[in-house]
Design a protein around this motif. Sequence first.
Motif, PDB file in Angstrom:
ATOM      1  N   MET A   1       0.851  -1.175   0.000  1.00 35.84           N
ATOM      2  CA  MET A   1       0.000   0.000   0.000  1.00 35.84           C
ATOM      3  C   MET A   1       0.892   1.233   0.000  1.00 35.84           C
ATOM      4  N   ASP A   2       0.629   2.155  -0.930  1.00 35.61           N
ATOM      5  CA  ASP A   2       1.445   3.359  -1.039  1.00 35.61           C
ATOM      6  C   ASP A   2       1.239   4.294   0.158  1.00 35.61           C
ATOM      7  N   THR A   3       2.296   5.004   0.471  1.00 36.16           N
ATOM      8  CA  THR A   3       2.231   6.014   1.531  1.00 36.16           C
ATOM      9  C   THR A   3       1.578   7.266   0.960  1.00 36.16           C
ATOM     10  N   LEU A   4       0.715   7.883   1.755  1.00 36.96           N
ATOM     11  CA  LEU A   4       0.141   9.171   1.378  1.00 36.96           C
ATOM     12  C   LEU A   4       0.887  10.241   2.167  1.00 36.96           C
ATOM     13  N   LYS A  19       1.472   3.057   6.202  1.00 36.66           N
ATOM     14  CA  LYS A  19       1.157   1.768   6.829  1.00 36.66           C
ATOM     15  C   LYS A  19       2.427   1.010   7.221  1.00 36.66           C
ATOM     16  N   SER A  20       3.425   0.979   6.351  1.00 37.80           N
ATOM     17  CA  SER A  20       4.614   0.165   6.612  1.00 37.80           C
ATOM     18  C   SER A  20       5.394   0.667   7.831  1.00 37.80           C
ATOM     19  N   LYS A  21       5.433   1.975   8.057  1.00 35.52           N
ATOM     20  CA  LYS A  21       6.139   2.529   9.219  1.00 35.52           C
ATOM     21  C   LYS A  21       5.205   2.745  10.414  1.00 35.52           C
ATOM     22  N   LYS A  50      -8.460   0.411   5.549  1.00 28.88           N
ATOM     23  CA  LYS A  50      -9.406  -0.317   6.397  1.00 28.88           C
ATOM     24  C   LYS A  50      -9.456  -1.794   6.021  1.00 28.88           C
ATOM     25  N   GLU A  51      -9.277  -2.088   4.750  1.00 31.52           N
ATOM     26  CA  GLU A  51      -9.370  -3.467   4.267  1.00 31.52           C
ATOM     27  C   GLU A  51      -8.168  -4.321   4.683  1.00 31.52           C
ATOM     28  N   GLN A  52      -7.030  -3.703   4.971  1.00 29.04           N
ATOM     29  CA  GLN A  52      -5.823  -4.443   5.349  1.00 29.04           C
ATOM     30  C   GLN A  52      -5.026  -3.644   6.386  1.00 29.04           C
ATOM     31  N   SER A  53      -5.678  -3.292   7.475  1.00 27.22           N
ATOM     32  CA  SER A  53      -5.064  -2.425   8.482  1.00 27.22           C
ATOM     33  C   SER A  53      -4.052  -3.178   9.351  1.00 27.22           C
ATOM     34  N   ASN A  54      -3.181  -2.406   9.979  1.00 23.00           N
ATOM     35  CA  ASN A  54      -2.234  -2.954  10.955  1.00 23.00           C
ATOM     36  C   ASN A  54      -2.999  -3.372  12.209  1.00 23.00           C
TER      37      ASN A  54
END
Length: 120
Positions: A1-4, A19-21, A50-54
Amino acid sequence: MDTLNINGTEDTPSVTLDKSKGVFEISGRSLPEDAAGFFKPVLSWIEAYKEQSNPATNLQVKLEYFNTASSKLILDILTKFEKIQGAKIIWYHFSDDEDMKEAGQEFSELVEIPFEFKSM
């Protein structure tokens, strides 16, 4: 998922949704001429997240000021986070800024999500 990542200006807040950080932050001043247009990519990003949250998501809100149009969109953002399992809002305010603290308290009463208040 790209960072915004949206760089803030005099009238628009900085937004980082990574998401990654595990970094989720909105900061600065929010009084864009087109609040709906400004926040549209933010709302879209959260919807996809929301579909693939931490397992845990802490949204840090560090706003100095926001206008009425931004207020509605901030509530929309908080409502979207409300639907994310393990999400929490950390609402920052300057220690002498009772208005911003009260705004956070009002938002906390409108959504079903844990809030934590911190002074800067």
